[in-house]
Every structure is written in C-alpha cells, then in structure tokens.
Design a protein around this motif. Structure first.
Motif, short mmCIF file in Angstrom:
data_model
loop_
_atom_site.label_atom_id
_atom_site.label_comp_id
_atom_site.label_asym_id
_atom_site.label_seq_id
_atom_site.Cartn_x
_atom_site.Cartn_y
_atom_site.Cartn_z
N GLU A 175 0.71 -0.91 0.04
CA GLU A 175 0.28 -0.01 0.01
C GLU A 175 0.89 1.39 -0.08
O GLU A 175 0.59 1.95 -0.86
CB GLU A 175 -0.96 -0.11 1.21
CG GLU A 175 -2.06 1.06 1.19
CD GLU A 175 -2.70 0.81 2.51
OE1 GLU A 175 -3.09 -0.15 2.85
OE2 GLU A 175 -3.12 1.88 3.01
N LEU B 38 3.72 1.63 -1.26
CA LEU B 38 4.50 1.72 -2.51
C LEU B 38 3.71 2.05 -3.71
O LEU B 38 3.98 1.92 -4.83
CB LEU B 38 5.39 0.59 -2.68
CG LEU B 38 6.57 0.51 -1.54
CD1 LEU B 38 7.36 -1.01 -1.64
CD2 LEU B 38 7.55 1.45 -1.64
N ALA B 39 2.31 2.15 -3.29
CA ALA B 39 1.24 2.14 -4.37
C ALA B 39 1.46 0.85 -5.52
O ALA B 39 1.61 1.15 -6.68
CB ALA B 39 1.22 3.48 -5.09
N ALA B 40 1.86 -0.16 -4.88
CA ALA B 40 2.14 -1.42 -5.79
C ALA B 40 1.04 -2.12 -5.95
O ALA B 40 0.41 -3.09 -4.92
CB ALA B 40 3.41 -1.93 -5.15
#
Lengths: 355, 355
Positions: free
Chosen positions: B308, B310-312
């Motif tokens: 979350e 790392l916006a991965a």
C-alpha cells in the motif's frame, strides 16, 4: 550467466528518494528525516493541508505519555513534524492520513490531480513530507482529528483520492480507509461463484459483500459473531443472501455452518480483526478456491501451516491495500447501494462514539 | 434471505474429527488428546512407523529442559506420545514428520497408498495419531531423528508421499520438506516471464528456480546475500540466468540491482528465512506482477502495508505448503537436474553438520 554490478544511480525517485535526508538511500517510510520544502519536482504535487487524521495507535501513545495534557500533546506533534519532516510517531512507527486542497501539480505527475480539488491521501503520513504553519492552535488535543494549516508533498508513486461533493467527509474517509477490500474482492470473484464474507456486518466486510455481488457472485454468505450483528445485517436487506452466526475462530463449527448455508466457498474474504480465523477460513473454502485475508490480525504462519495441515489446495492472498481505482469503486458502491450506505453511516457514528 | 441453523452433525470426519478425544469438536491439531487405536476406518491408513523426525524447535526445547540427559529426553517423548496420542510438544506446540511402511489402507482412502510402500508423512505429527511400542530403546536422544517402532494413522484428508527407491532417504526428506515452493512457483509462472528468486542458493530457492524454468520462464534472476553464495550458485550452472548479490532487506538496493539484471520481475519468489524482505520483494516486482512469500519469517502486515505504501499493484500469495502432487514434482526436478541435485546434497550435508 553474468553477475550484475551495483547500478550507479537509483531509478526510483518516483518513490521520493530525493526527499530522504537521513539516513540516505532508504525509502521515505524508513527514513528518520525527510526534506519537506515546498518547491515541487515536475512529477510531484503540493497539497494545502487542512486536517491530519492520526493513526489510532499513535494518538493513544501520545495521550498516555503526556497524561492527556493538550498543550504537551500539541507540542509533541509539532516537534515530531518539525524534526522529521513528516508525522511519524517515533514510538509506534505509525502515521495516519490527511485531507487538503491541491495547490500545485507538476506537469509530469501521474496522479491526475488538479489545483483546487479537495483530496485525501491514501498513503501513510509516515512517508509524506509535511510542514505545519499554524502551531496547531485550533486543535484541542482531545481527538486524533487535527485541524491545521500547512503543506504536504505527494510523489509520483503515491495515492490520493478526490473527496466527493455529495458525501459527508467523515463517511468518505471511512470508506477510503477500507477501500482495498472491495476492489480486490471484485477482481477475484467470478460469475456464479459462492462467496463467504467473514465479518460481513463490518465496514470492509459489507463493502466486500456488495463488491462480490457486483462481480456476479451467485450466493453471498455473511458470517457474523453474534445475534445482534446478524440482526443488523438482516435489517439492511440485500447485502448478503445468507446469514451465518458462528465463531470464526472455531474451524469445525464455522465450516459446518457455512456448508449448511450453501458452502463451501469459491472465495472467502476475511474481514474481522480477530486473530485465529485462518483455519476456519481455509476449511470453509472448497479445494481450488481462494481465501483473501484482509484482517491485519492475520498470522502468515498460521495461514501457511494451517492450509498444509488440512491438505487444503487453496490460493491465499495477502489483502493489498492498494488496487488501482479502489477509492472510486468503493465510493461508487456506497452511493449506488442505499442499504450499504445506511449500514456504513451507523458504523461510522458508532465508532466515532467509541474513540 | 434465511439464517442457517447449526448443523446436527459434522461433515468433516475426513479430517479425523472422530479421533479427537479432548476437547471434543476441535481439529486434531488443536486437540489435547487423540484416539490412536490401531483399528482403521474405511478411509484411513495405518502406517508401521520406523522413524520420527522431530521439529527442530521441539527437540531443542526438550534437550534444554532436560540438560541433554538422554534418559530424561526419551522418557519425556514417550510420555507426551502416551498421554496425547500424538507427538506434539506441549511447550513449542510443534511436531515433526515420520517415515514408515504402509500396513493397511482402507478401501475408501483417497491417498492411493498400498501395503508395503515406504512413505513419509507430509502433514505434521501434531495431528497424527501415534503409538510407540519399543520404548525408543534405539534412540540415543542426541538428535531429532528417532528410530522407533509403532503405528500411526492417516486420515482421508492427509498427505503422504512414497519414498523413491533411487534417492537416499535424507535427500528425499529434505526435498519433501520444501516441496510446496516449486509446486506453487510452477503453477504461477507463465511462459516467457521474468522470475526473481530471493534466496536462490537455498533448498526451496534452488528448487523454485528450476521449477520456474520448467514452467517456461524467460529469465530467472537469483538473489543471494554474499559472494560465497553467489559462487555456489555459479558453480552449479544453469540453475539461474543472472546472479544478483544484495541484502534483501534493503528495498532500494535490491530493486535497483534486480532492475539492472533484467528486472523488474513478473513473479518474485521469497525463499529466505530473514525478516524484513517484504518491501524489497514488492519493489522488485512490476505493477501487475505476483510475489509468492514462502519464508515463514514473512510478516503479514509488513507485506500488506508495504504494498500500500508503495502504491504497488502486486498480487501477494501466502506460500501454501500443500499443492497436489508437490512431492512428486520436487523429486522429479531433483532427479532430472544433476546440478540441482548436487547443490541440494551439499546443502543437506552442511545442514546435517550444523544440527
């Protein structure tokens, strides 16, 4: 076969590495200190901040440490932000989120934000460069909601969502807080499947139930721990097809009741914050099915060893809080489903009272 | 919408619920005491046991408690098995596995075992009904390997694998111990993909690398922590295409080096037993890719919150130790790949020396 040399420069400044002061080279979340200066890179966004929402664990630690003295709590938060360039409680390691208005968006930012839009950040304050300029004079120190003035920086690889005009802000924030659950549920559920939601009367559970329905689930079975929760779920008609009352920590009872209600599941979604629910979720899922663990109380080893001990060929997913478009999807589900919105508003009001 | 009543009888006796004495109604693993009587149900199998292999944590606890006194350790193990009807150390909660010969297989057993076959159980001793009849007189108490006589019961939903004639038993057991990793890797990897194996010179890592290759991976990148491990991997040619030396707990360095070696990965497989590798694995994987966590040191919350933060958008799988056919697949990989077998034999010999 070759051995690769260390690269000469890092390719990851989209992650904000150029804002890391101390120690150099770590990710912003792991950093002790960030550069929160207001000038933005071409792929960054600057937010005019109006509110911080501290993580519950962080606020509790501050209140207990300073014996609930508002001046001391305020001074402590100001000191953390000034020292670290971000709001990350050094004891709990946690942060929170913020709301504000887009002030400037660099031309290369991929976030799609425009000046003047009211947004909430969906990445943690622990990695968000932040400056406070009003000494927090409007905050009474009695809640984790901090009205404030200042600015924050969003990197290229960040997540922020525009707050809708037609929903109250506390409701939108509550929805965004759990929006990863319905997004991943919708991605995993296929048409006609049987879906079990453990903790179906909660915020992430009820959203996931409606997301499963939208993805074409044939039967949605909601598991709740008590008669009161079952009544709540039944009052808000259409969220689930079947209600099962069971202790999710008892695998034998849970799986038997799920089976009697139309199970086992093709997809089981674990949304309760109780520990020890791994075995029951696995046993309630058919061979070849999928379990999505959203609860932060999930034990990795209990899930891995539990499936092995039950000879259960189930795919087990770690509930990733980020799925592209998750906030928009969740807000849309709330707007389109009056019973879901009603349940949610009750939950938000109830939790507000508990804090 | 209806509310389902509790079922009148449990449908799960394939799990051995009928063998649970105390407390009634729980799964065999959670039970304090099992019925280990030798008469089998029509879907059970009785094994003539010749060796127990105690879990390392259990053996260490016993040795320390009894100051390495062989008579006291032996008496303690006998007492546990006689009291509980299974070998589950009450302090550590852990068990181990066993080898033996199939003595009787019920006509309805789905395990496909035949009398006379030499097998190893791949479910834990903590849920396996067990009786010891020789007082463990041949065990010197100095290792977790216990030569013995007695019998054990396998339920319908259990896992056992026939020990191959053409491999040494210690090698087969070491392969079976980690066989879930290559099986799930083979299932997830698709043709032409880039696969990163973190901990590629270890047992589960090297097996997973070869499984990825068999599944059609385009490039296999092996990550190891030291120059010595890199040399080991290079000496056994063909296991990986690229060797990367990096500290897997440093996300920035790891992902940069993986990228320089041909990454990011479509699939990353985490096989090192170090904690703190979640962020590096996530950051080394492309958006839309998959991370398989096999390491028992994986933190569920670090994985969920890390992605979350790392916006991965990565799919994260809990490495299930059970995949149908996993033991057969892993043994086949070992037999078909001389360099893998050579690496494995070195690992087995080395680990034997460390215990």
């Amino acid at each position: 076969m070759t051995t690769s040399p260390p690269p000469s420069s890092s390719p990851t400044s989209r992650l904000g590495l150029h804002r890391v002061i101390d120690p150099p080279g770590v990710l912003p979340q792991a950093a002790w200190r960030l550069d929160a200066s207001p000038e933005i890179a071409t792929d960054e966004v600057r937010i005019r901040v109006d509110r911080l929402n501290l993580d519950a664990a962080s606020y509790r630690q501050l209140r207990e440490t300073y014996a609930a003295d508002p001046d001391k709590i305020r001074a402590a938060v100001l000191d953390i932000i000034a020292t670290r360039g971000k709001m990350q409680n050094p004891v709990t390691g946690s942060g929170g989120m913020l709301t504000g208005t887009v002030e400037e968006a660099g031309p290369d930012s991929p976030l799609g934000l425009n000046p003047g839009e009211r947004v909430a950040t969906l990445v943690s304050l622990t990695l968000t460069p932040l400056v406070i300029t009003d000494s927090l004079y409007r905050w009474d120190g009695r809640s984790e909601q901090i009205p404030c003035e200042g600015h924050a920086i969003l990197f290229a690889r960040s997540v922020a969502a525009v707050l809708p005009d037609d929903l109250p802000v506390p409701l939108s924030l509550a929805v965004m807080d759990v929006c990863g659950a319905p997004a991943l549920t919708q991605r995993v559920v296929t048409g006609g499947s049987t879906v079990v939601i453990i903790g179906a009367a909660g915020k992430s559970g009820s959203l996931s139930a409606v997301a499963a329905r939208r993805a074409g689930a044939g039967t949605v079975i909601g598991v709740v721990p008590t008669q009161a929760e079952a009544s709540l779920l039944r009052e808000h008609a259409g969220l689930v097809d079947e209600v099962v009352i069971a202790d999710a920590r008892d695998p034998v009872a849970l799986s038997a009741r799920v089976e009697a209600a139309g199970g086992p599941a093709d997809v089981t979604v674990v949304c309760v914050d109780a520990s020890g629910c791994e075995g029951g979720a696995i046993l309630s899922t058919r061979q070849g099915g999928t379990v999505i663990f959203f609860s932060m109380a999930t034990s990795f080893s209990a899930a891995a060893l539990g499936a092995e001990g039950l000879a259960a060929d189930v795919t087990m997913l770690v509930g990733n809080g980020y799925v592209p478009g998750h906030a928009e999807l969740a807000l849309d589900l709330i707007k389109a489903t009056p019973t879901l919105r009603a349940l949610f508003e009750r939950r938000v009001a109830h939790e507000g009272g508990r804090r």
